[in-house]
Design a protein around this motif. Sequence first.
Motif, PDB file in Angstrom:
ATOM      1  N   CYS A 162      83.680  39.499  40.619  1.00  0.00           N
ATOM      2  CA  CYS A 162      84.472  40.711  40.371  1.00  0.00           C
ATOM      3  C   CYS A 162      85.826  40.455  39.706  1.00  0.00           C
ATOM      4  O   CYS A 162      86.555  39.538  40.076  1.00  0.00           O
ATOM      5  CB  CYS A 162      84.673  41.423  41.707  1.00  0.00           C
ATOM      6  SG  CYS A 162      85.561  42.976  41.562  1.00  0.00           S
ATOM      7  N   GLN A 199      90.528  50.086  46.520  1.00  0.00           N
ATOM      8  CA  GLN A 199      89.429  49.146  46.276  1.00  0.00           C
ATOM      9  C   GLN A 199      88.849  48.661  47.589  1.00  0.00           C
ATOM     10  O   GLN A 199      87.688  48.289  47.671  1.00  0.00           O
ATOM     11  CB  GLN A 199      89.914  47.960  45.436  1.00  0.00           C
ATOM     12  CG  GLN A 199      90.069  48.281  43.969  1.00  0.00           C
ATOM     13  CD  GLN A 199      88.766  48.711  43.330  1.00  0.00           C
ATOM     14  OE1 GLN A 199      87.687  48.556  43.907  1.00  0.00           O
ATOM     15  NE2 GLN A 199      88.858  49.265  42.151  1.00  0.00           N
ATOM     16  N   HIS A 255      85.016  48.456  52.526  1.00  0.00           N
ATOM     17  CA  HIS A 255      84.375  47.143  52.547  1.00  0.00           C
ATOM     18  C   HIS A 255      83.771  46.930  53.935  1.00  0.00           C
ATOM     19  O   HIS A 255      84.426  47.202  54.943  1.00  0.00           O
ATOM     20  CB  HIS A 255      85.416  46.060  52.251  1.00  0.00           C
ATOM     21  CG  HIS A 255      84.790  44.747  51.895  1.00  0.00           C
ATOM     22  ND1 HIS A 255      84.107  43.986  52.812  1.00  0.00           N
ATOM     23  CD2 HIS A 255      84.729  44.082  50.720  1.00  0.00           C
ATOM     24  CE1 HIS A 255      83.639  42.893  52.215  1.00  0.00           C
ATOM     25  NE2 HIS A 255      84.010  42.929  50.946  1.00  0.00           N
ATOM     26  N   PRO A 268      79.533  49.699  50.128  1.00  0.00           N
ATOM     27  CA  PRO A 268      78.775  48.789  49.266  1.00  0.00           C
ATOM     28  C   PRO A 268      78.358  47.515  49.996  1.00  0.00           C
ATOM     29  O   PRO A 268      79.160  46.919  50.707  1.00  0.00           O
ATOM     30  CB  PRO A 268      79.762  48.454  48.139  1.00  0.00           C
ATOM     31  CG  PRO A 268      80.735  49.571  48.133  1.00  0.00           C
ATOM     32  CD  PRO A 268      80.871  49.974  49.574  1.00  0.00           C
ATOM     33  N   ARG A 284      81.318  37.601  50.196  1.00  0.00           N
ATOM     34  CA  ARG A 284      81.517  38.938  50.766  1.00  0.00           C
ATOM     35  C   ARG A 284      82.039  38.887  52.210  1.00  0.00           C
ATOM     36  O   ARG A 284      82.565  39.871  52.712  1.00  0.00           O
ATOM     37  CB  ARG A 284      80.210  39.748  50.728  1.00  0.00           C
ATOM     38  CG  ARG A 284      79.770  40.131  49.337  1.00  0.00           C
ATOM     39  CD  ARG A 284      80.696  41.143  48.688  1.00  0.00           C
ATOM     40  NE  ARG A 284      80.561  42.478  49.247  1.00  0.00           N
ATOM     41  CZ  ARG A 284      81.285  43.522  48.819  1.00  0.00           C
ATOM     42  NH1 ARG A 284      82.174  43.387  47.852  1.00  0.00           N
ATOM     43  NH2 ARG A 284      81.117  44.706  49.365  1.00  0.00           N
ATOM     44  N   ILE A 290      74.066  44.694  43.497  1.00  0.00           N
ATOM     45  CA  ILE A 290      73.996  43.868  42.283  1.00  0.00           C
ATOM     46  C   ILE A 290      72.716  43.052  42.371  1.00  0.00           C
ATOM     47  O   ILE A 290      72.473  42.389  43.393  1.00  0.00           O
ATOM     48  CB  ILE A 290      75.201  42.906  42.198  1.00  0.00           C
ATOM     49  CG1 ILE A 290      76.505  43.699  42.053  1.00  0.00           C
ATOM     50  CG2 ILE A 290      75.034  41.930  41.042  1.00  0.00           C
ATOM     51  CD1 ILE A 290      77.758  42.831  42.000  1.00  0.00           C
ATOM     52  N   PHE A 332      73.339  47.691  39.858  1.00  0.00           N
ATOM     53  CA  PHE A 332      73.715  47.081  38.584  1.00  0.00           C
ATOM     54  C   PHE A 332      73.058  45.720  38.442  1.00  0.00           C
ATOM     55  O   PHE A 332      72.821  45.023  39.432  1.00  0.00           O
ATOM     56  CB  PHE A 332      75.233  46.858  38.519  1.00  0.00           C
ATOM     57  CG  PHE A 332      76.029  48.053  38.921  1.00  0.00           C
ATOM     58  CD1 PHE A 332      76.248  49.094  38.030  1.00  0.00           C
ATOM     59  CD2 PHE A 332      76.573  48.160  40.217  1.00  0.00           C
ATOM     60  CE1 PHE A 332      76.997  50.203  38.398  1.00  0.00           C
ATOM     61  CE2 PHE A 332      77.325  49.263  40.589  1.00  0.00           C
ATOM     62  CZ  PHE A 332      77.536  50.283  39.672  1.00  0.00           C
ATOM     63  N   LYS A 333      72.850  45.336  37.160  1.00  0.00           N
ATOM     64  CA  LYS A 333      72.485  43.949  36.878  1.00  0.00           C
ATOM     65  C   LYS A 333      73.756  43.136  36.909  1.00  0.00           C
ATOM     66  O   LYS A 333      74.793  43.587  36.392  1.00  0.00           O
ATOM     67  CB  LYS A 333      71.887  43.829  35.468  1.00  0.00           C
ATOM     68  CG  LYS A 333      70.499  44.367  35.349  1.00  0.00           C
ATOM     69  CD  LYS A 333      69.876  43.926  34.036  1.00  0.00           C
ATOM     70  CE  LYS A 333      70.445  44.700  32.860  1.00  0.00           C
ATOM     71  NZ  LYS A 333      69.855  44.307  31.583  1.00  0.00           N
ATOM     72  N   SER A 350      76.636  40.996  35.854  1.00  0.00           N
ATOM     73  CA  SER A 350      77.194  40.805  34.523  1.00  0.00           C
ATOM     74  C   SER A 350      78.332  39.786  34.612  1.00  0.00           C
ATOM     75  O   SER A 350      79.300  40.011  35.344  1.00  0.00           O
ATOM     76  CB  SER A 350      77.692  42.183  34.064  1.00  0.00           C
ATOM     77  OG  SER A 350      78.683  42.079  33.103  1.00  0.00           O
ATOM     78  N   ARG A 380      81.589  38.032  34.291  1.00  0.00           N
ATOM     79  CA  ARG A 380      82.904  38.484  33.843  1.00  0.00           C
ATOM     80  C   ARG A 380      83.794  37.281  33.609  1.00  0.00           C
ATOM     81  O   ARG A 380      83.896  36.396  34.484  1.00  0.00           O
ATOM     82  CB  ARG A 380      83.567  39.408  34.888  1.00  0.00           C
ATOM     83  CG  ARG A 380      82.744  40.570  35.336  1.00  0.00           C
ATOM     84  CD  ARG A 380      82.179  41.391  34.192  1.00  0.00           C
ATOM     85  NE  ARG A 380      83.187  42.056  33.380  1.00  0.00           N
ATOM     86  CZ  ARG A 380      83.207  42.056  32.043  1.00  0.00           C
ATOM     87  NH1 ARG A 380      82.294  41.394  31.366  1.00  0.00           N
ATOM     88  NH2 ARG A 380      84.143  42.693  31.393  1.00  0.00           N
TER      89      ARG A 380
END
Length: 475
Positions: free
Chosen positions: A193, A230, A269, A294, A308, A336, A365-366, A368, A370
């Motif tokens: 992230c 967040q 979270h 999530p 996590r 993810i 989501f796939k 990705s 970063r």
Amino acid sequence: MTTTPNFPAMPASSDPMPTVQAPRGLHVITWGCQMNVYDSARMADVLRPLGYGPVERPEDADMVILNTCHIRERATEKVFSELGRLRKIRDERIGNGQDRTIIAVAGCVAQAEGEVILSRAPYVDLVLGPQTYHKLPEMVARAARAGGAVIETDFPVEQKFDFLPTDAAPQTQGNLTAFLTIQEGCDKFCSFCVVPYTRGAETSRPVASVLAEARRMAESGVREITLLGQNVNAYHGDDGEGGSATLAGLVEQLAQIPGLGRIRYMTSHPRDVDQSLIDAHRDNPALMPFLHLPVQSGSDRILKAMNRGHTADEYRESVRKLREARPDLALSSDFIVGHPGETEEDFEATMQLVRDIGFAMAYSFKYSPRPGTPAAGQPMQVPEDVKDRRLAELQALLREQQDAFNADMVGTVQEILVTNRGRKPGQIAGRSPYLQPVHFDGPDHLIGSTVKVAITTRRTNSLGGTLIRETASAC
Ligand code: SAH
Ligand code: SF4
Ligand code: F3S
């Protein structure tokens, strides 16, 4: 770092504030999460004293702000392609003898790639990170004087919230629902992230500041508020008495504000779901029974690789306790697929977690890669076609669960916050506690009230029902 290309550095405080000017058009394009939606509204607020008011089309704007998101792939390319379009619009305006549009890039791509933006798109006037929007008026003045680009991507010590106009909440005027940011940034550094790098360290707004803004919102007609952060449930704002408040404590105080009948919060979270929050879901009827929590993966191995800080069973246990406290609680989540190292077995563990919990809604989501995040450099990246297949399988299961959840609404009675007229004459519409749009016949004067509706039909993206009681509640 704060740099001011083509302009000598000077302390911000020595910049004279521009005075009120003739009306000017402001067009804000917002990408990304709800926090960007909130920030866009606040940027419009701080620009209002300069004479800027909203316009629908960039063609009519004296200033365009592109508020960007960096969370997944091609974020930067998308920004450059949009900037190219805006440049053309500006050139056409100049050709028509109109004022030169100020182009500003804000948000998380601005924070991460500010210098790159200025070198690849030198026609951009302002670049500002998410923590500096309160400096916009001063930046506009500096750009006008310097005739060059101005960049602000510091994480300043002062909080942007302290600079919001306090007379009213103009952007929420006429709105029944609003976002309110109470916590910013993130210290959790999940492997995949960018947020800790684009939004900076985690900070909470003081309770008094949140309450003051919520009161202004309620006075301007807002009935439902979504607290944003967040890691919103890691909230620990200064309580004004030498200590700090929890999210549960803050919610309790917010629920006492007249008119604010509904409170939501996101994104939470799993690591920060504590007993006080679980109790708040049991005790506080203003807290809506719909929680975005999530989980990302159902595999302990991948959760560990993601940093996590919890296991799949710990997530299951938190959900069990929450549902025990509030039996009508529904959950949404983020997933993810294809994090580096994810095997078929790991993916199956995610599918099993989904089957075990049952989600009302979810985003998936796939993975990705970063730039600058730990996972991007890891070996064992999962091939694209494998990610595609896993995503399709997961989404099929999630869609099935969402459909079942919506179908189960038929035959129930729900409290609906009426927000607008419906599409058909005589119809009004609103949102359920689970954020489902609901249409039903009823008089316009109910807009702004919460009413009981018997749900009778399910359409693709909404529910239909019958008003069963004109609840006199204003919220
Ligand atoms: N703070 C929230 C998430 C914020 S980002 C939390 O901790 O849950 C929103 C979502 O985008 C994440 O939940 C994740 O599912 C997704 N996401 C973030 N980075 C990603 C990446 N590199 N690739 C794919 N999805 C990503
Ligand atoms: Fe990103 Fe993790 Fe922080 Fe959420 S908790 S914002 S996913 S680093
Ligand atoms: Fe995107 Fe920044 Fe939000 S990266 S998701 S706009 S915090």
